[in-house]
Design a protein around this motif. Structure first.
Motif, PDB file in Angstrom:
ATOM      1  N   ASP A 102       0.826  -1.210   0.000  1.00 23.00           N
ATOM      2  CA  ASP A 102       0.000   0.000   0.000  1.00 23.00           C
ATOM      3  C   ASP A 102       0.863   1.264   0.000  1.00 23.00           C
ATOM      4  OD1 ASP A 102      -2.267  -1.563   0.014  1.00 23.00           O
ATOM      5  OD2 ASP A 102      -2.674  -1.294   2.148  1.00 23.00           O
ATOM      6  N   PHE A 103       1.930   1.256   0.787  1.00 25.02           N
ATOM      7  CA  PHE A 103       2.819   2.403   0.866  1.00 25.02           C
ATOM      8  C   PHE A 103       3.442   2.697  -0.494  1.00 25.02           C
ATOM      9  CE2 PHE A 103       7.216   3.951   1.815  1.00 25.02           C
ATOM     10  CZ  PHE A 103       6.856   5.217   2.254  1.00 25.02           C
ATOM     11  N   LEU A 104       3.923   1.667  -1.183  1.00 23.21           N
ATOM     12  CA  LEU A 104       4.544   1.857  -2.491  1.00 23.21           C
ATOM     13  C   LEU A 104       3.517   2.143  -3.588  1.00 23.21           C
ATOM     14  CD1 LEU A 104       7.289  -0.880  -2.211  1.00 23.21           C
ATOM     15  CD2 LEU A 104       7.658   1.593  -2.306  1.00 23.21           C
ATOM     16  N   ASN A 105       2.265   1.719  -3.372  1.00 22.73           N
ATOM     17  CA  ASN A 105       1.204   2.013  -4.342  1.00 22.73           C
ATOM     18  C   ASN A 105       0.812   3.479  -4.325  1.00 22.73           C
ATOM     19  OD1 ASN A 105       0.900  -0.521  -5.454  1.00 22.73           O
ATOM     20  ND2 ASN A 105      -0.786  -1.106  -4.130  1.00 22.73           N
ATOM     21  N   CYS A 106       0.981   4.170  -3.218  1.00 21.19           N
ATOM     22  CA  CYS A 106       0.647   5.595  -3.094  1.00 21.19           C
ATOM     23  C   CYS A 106      -0.752   5.880  -3.623  1.00 21.19           C
ATOM     24  CB  CYS A 106       1.670   6.458  -3.818  1.00 21.19           C
ATOM     25  SG  CYS A 106       3.290   6.372  -3.116  1.00 21.19           S
ATOM     26  N   SER A 107      -1.745   5.278  -3.023  1.00 23.00           N
ATOM     27  CA  SER A 107      -3.143   5.484  -3.396  1.00 23.00           C
ATOM     28  C   SER A 107      -3.410   5.138  -4.856  1.00 23.00           C
ATOM     29  CB  SER A 107      -3.580   6.922  -3.100  1.00 23.00           C
ATOM     30  OG  SER A 107      -3.447   7.177  -1.730  1.00 23.00           O
ATOM     31  N   GLY A 108      -2.817   4.072  -5.331  1.00 23.38           N
ATOM     32  CA  GLY A 108      -3.067   3.602  -6.685  1.00 23.38           C
ATOM     33  C   GLY A 108      -2.172   4.177  -7.751  1.00 23.38           C
ATOM     34  N   SER A 109      -1.243   5.048  -7.393  1.00 27.28           N
ATOM     35  CA  SER A 109      -0.405   5.690  -8.407  1.00 27.28           C
ATOM     36  C   SER A 109       0.807   4.851  -8.808  1.00 27.28           C
ATOM     37  CB  SER A 109       0.101   7.033  -7.889  1.00 27.28           C
ATOM     38  OG  SER A 109       1.113   6.831  -6.921  1.00 27.28           O
ATOM     39  N   ASP A 110       1.163   3.860  -8.012  1.00 31.50           N
ATOM     40  CA  ASP A 110       2.354   3.035  -8.261  1.00 31.50           C
ATOM     41  C   ASP A 110       3.648   3.846  -8.227  1.00 31.50           C
ATOM     42  OD1 ASP A 110       1.171   0.543  -8.428  1.00 31.50           O
ATOM     43  OD2 ASP A 110       0.965   0.596 -10.598  1.00 31.50           O
ATOM     44  N   ALA A 111       3.642   5.016  -7.614  1.00 29.44           N
ATOM     45  CA  ALA A 111       4.828   5.878  -7.617  1.00 29.44           C
ATOM     46  C   ALA A 111       6.036   5.195  -6.995  1.00 29.44           C
ATOM     47  CB  ALA A 111       4.536   7.193  -6.889  1.00 29.44           C
ATOM     48  N   GLY A 112       5.858   4.530  -5.869  1.00 29.46           N
ATOM     49  CA  GLY A 112       6.980   3.853  -5.226  1.00 29.46           C
ATOM     50  C   GLY A 112       7.523   2.715  -6.071  1.00 29.46           C
ATOM     51  N   TRP A 113       6.619   1.980  -6.680  1.00 25.59           N
ATOM     52  CA  TRP A 113       7.029   0.867  -7.528  1.00 25.59           C
ATOM     53  C   TRP A 113       7.776   1.362  -8.770  1.00 25.59           C
ATOM     54  CZ3 TRP A 113       6.909  -3.577  -5.158  1.00 25.59           C
ATOM     55  CH2 TRP A 113       5.954  -3.802  -4.168  1.00 25.59           C
ATOM     56  N   SER A 114       7.305   2.447  -9.376  1.00 29.54           N
ATOM     57  CA  SER A 114       7.992   2.959 -10.567  1.00 29.54           C
ATOM     58  C   SER A 114       9.375   3.502 -10.199  1.00 29.54           C
ATOM     59  CB  SER A 114       7.155   4.012 -11.290  1.00 29.54           C
ATOM     60  OG  SER A 114       7.058   5.193 -10.544  1.00 29.54           O
ATOM     61  N   LEU A 115       9.499   4.114  -9.020  1.00 24.35           N
ATOM     62  CA  LEU A 115      10.811   4.572  -8.570  1.00 24.35           C
ATOM     63  C   LEU A 115      11.750   3.383  -8.402  1.00 24.35           C
ATOM     64  CD1 LEU A 115      12.749   6.763  -7.569  1.00 24.35           C
ATOM     65  CD2 LEU A 115      11.784   6.426  -5.283  1.00 24.35           C
ATOM     66  N   LEU A 116      11.266   2.332  -7.744  1.00 23.36           N
ATOM     67  CA  LEU A 116      12.091   1.134  -7.564  1.00 23.36           C
ATOM     68  C   LEU A 116      12.474   0.523  -8.911  1.00 23.36           C
ATOM     69  CD1 LEU A 116      10.504  -0.772  -4.556  1.00 23.36           C
ATOM     70  CD2 LEU A 116      12.730   0.341  -4.657  1.00 23.36           C
ATOM     71  N   GLN A 117      11.542   0.468  -9.846  1.00 21.57           N
ATOM     72  CA  GLN A 117      11.841  -0.115 -11.154  1.00 21.57           C
ATOM     73  C   GLN A 117      12.979   0.645 -11.839  1.00 21.57           C
ATOM     74  OE1 GLN A 117      10.233  -2.984 -12.601  1.00 21.57           O
ATOM     75  NE2 GLN A 117      12.070  -2.827 -13.845  1.00 21.57           N
ATOM     76  N   GLY A 118      12.960   1.955 -11.732  1.00 19.02           N
ATOM     77  CA  GLY A 118      14.036   2.737 -12.332  1.00 19.02           C
ATOM     78  C   GLY A 118      15.363   2.558 -11.616  1.00 19.02           C
ATOM     79  N   MET A 119      15.338   2.584 -10.301  1.00 19.27           N
ATOM     80  CA  MET A 119      16.575   2.489  -9.528  1.00 19.27           C
ATOM     81  C   MET A 119      17.202   1.101  -9.615  1.00 19.27           C
ATOM     82  SD  MET A 119      15.495   4.722  -6.196  1.00 19.27           S
ATOM     83  CE  MET A 119      17.149   4.910  -5.512  1.00 19.27           C
ATOM     84  N   LEU A 120      16.374   0.069  -9.777  1.00 21.13           N
ATOM     85  CA  LEU A 120      16.875  -1.301  -9.846  1.00 21.13           C
ATOM     86  C   LEU A 120      16.990  -1.792 -11.291  1.00 21.13           C
ATOM     87  CD1 LEU A 120      14.904  -2.894  -6.873  1.00 21.13           C
ATOM     88  CD2 LEU A 120      17.233  -1.963  -6.876  1.00 21.13           C
ATOM     89  N   GLN A 121      16.986  -0.876 -12.219  1.00 17.66           N
ATOM     90  CA  GLN A 121      17.117  -1.215 -13.635  1.00 17.66           C
ATOM     91  C   GLN A 121      18.385  -2.042 -13.855  1.00 17.66           C
ATOM     92  OE1 GLN A 121      16.473  -1.820 -17.167  1.00 17.66           O
ATOM     93  NE2 GLN A 121      15.002  -0.313 -16.478  1.00 17.66           N
ATOM     94  N   PRO A 122      18.265  -3.237 -14.462  1.00 17.75           N
ATOM     95  CA  PRO A 122      19.459  -4.057 -14.681  1.00 17.75           C
ATOM     96  C   PRO A 122      20.538  -3.368 -15.531  1.00 17.75           C
ATOM     97  CG  PRO A 122      17.487  -5.370 -15.019  1.00 17.75           C
ATOM     98  CD  PRO A 122      17.044  -3.938 -14.863  1.00 17.75           C
ATOM     99  N   ASP A 123      20.140  -2.587 -16.522  1.00 21.08           N
ATOM    100  CA  ASP A 123      21.101  -1.865 -17.353  1.00 21.08           C
ATOM    101  C   ASP A 123      21.448  -0.549 -16.661  1.00 21.08           C
ATOM    102  OD1 ASP A 123      22.554  -0.425 -19.224  1.00 21.08           O
ATOM    103  OD2 ASP A 123      21.145  -0.777 -20.865  1.00 21.08           O
ATOM    104  N   TRP A 124      22.641  -0.437 -16.136  1.00 19.62           N
ATOM    105  CA  TRP A 124      23.033   0.729 -15.353  1.00 19.62           C
ATOM    106  C   TRP A 124      22.885   2.034 -16.135  1.00 19.62           C
ATOM    107  CZ3 TRP A 124      27.016   3.729 -17.106  1.00 19.62           C
ATOM    108  CH2 TRP A 124      27.870   3.170 -18.053  1.00 19.62           C
ATOM    109  N   ARG A 125      22.965   1.967 -17.451  1.00 22.88           N
ATOM    110  CA  ARG A 125      22.849   3.181 -18.272  1.00 22.88           C
ATOM    111  C   ARG A 125      21.428   3.733 -18.285  1.00 22.88           C
ATOM    112  NH1 ARG A 125      26.480  -0.328 -21.604  1.00 22.88           N
ATOM    113  NH2 ARG A 125      24.540  -1.461 -21.756  1.00 22.88           N
ATOM    114  N   GLN A 126      20.460   2.905 -17.919  1.00 24.43           N
ATOM    115  CA  GLN A 126      19.062   3.334 -17.922  1.00 24.43           C
ATOM    116  C   GLN A 126      18.572   3.748 -16.535  1.00 24.43           C
ATOM    117  OE1 GLN A 126      16.594   0.448 -19.874  1.00 24.43           O
ATOM    118  NE2 GLN A 126      17.896   0.367 -21.669  1.00 24.43           N
ATOM    119  N   ARG A 127      19.425   3.654 -15.527  1.00 22.35           N
ATOM    120  CA  ARG A 127      19.025   4.079 -14.179  1.00 22.35           C
ATOM    121  C   ARG A 127      18.957   5.598 -14.113  1.00 22.35           C
ATOM    122  NH1 ARG A 127      23.247   0.113 -11.430  1.00 22.35           N
ATOM    123  NH2 ARG A 127      22.217  -1.804 -12.058  1.00 22.35           N
TER     124      ARG A 127
END
Length: 148
Positions: A102-127
């Protein structure tokens, strides 16, 4: 002298139990940092910070003993091969992880999840850069308007 920051370097306190809005993060003594003989860059720091964001979302907000730091890292890196949204779907099905989801969902916006997806991007050039991370809606001050 090098310093290392990780889950063992943090202490979390909260005013209200299981309330992400009242979490306070405090750093512990960093005097025993390990000197690693590998060339790390800023993209590695972003990746490590992403794991730290995941740790801060899951460990204090989940049911006691539901998950710990090494299990958070294993969940994202090994089990889901850094597919954060697949990890989100898995975690959403587990009641003991409900508050973190729920915390990472931010009221349905997925903001926390999208931040994590970017920061944990396997290709370091895309972080994202550190500046981009700080401007992200999850951390950039816009979160209050997204949380009920």
């Amino acid at each position: 002298e090098k310093q290392s920051l990780g889950p063992g370097s943090l202490f979390l306190t909260s005013i209200e139990e299981n309330s992400p809005g009242t979490l306070q993060v405090r750093l512990s003594d960093l005097a025993f940092a390990v000197d690693v003989r590998r060339a790390f860059g800023k993209a590695d720091d972003i990746y490590a910070a992403g794991l730290l964001v995941a740790y801060l979302a899951f460990v204090p907000l989940c049911a006691p003993n539901a998950i710990d730091g090494p299990r958070v890292q294993k969940l994202f890196e090994n089990t889901f091969q850094l597919d954060v949204f697949a990890a989100r779907d898995f975690c959403a099905a587990d009641d003991s992880l409900e508050h973190a989801v729920d915390f990472l969902n931010c009221s349905g916006s997925d903001a926390g999840w999208s931040l994590l997806q970017g920061m944990l991007q396997p290709d370091w050039r895309q972080r994202p850069t550190a500046e981009q991370v700080l401007q992200h809606p999850f951390l950039g001050g816009k979160l209050e308007s997204m949380v009920d």
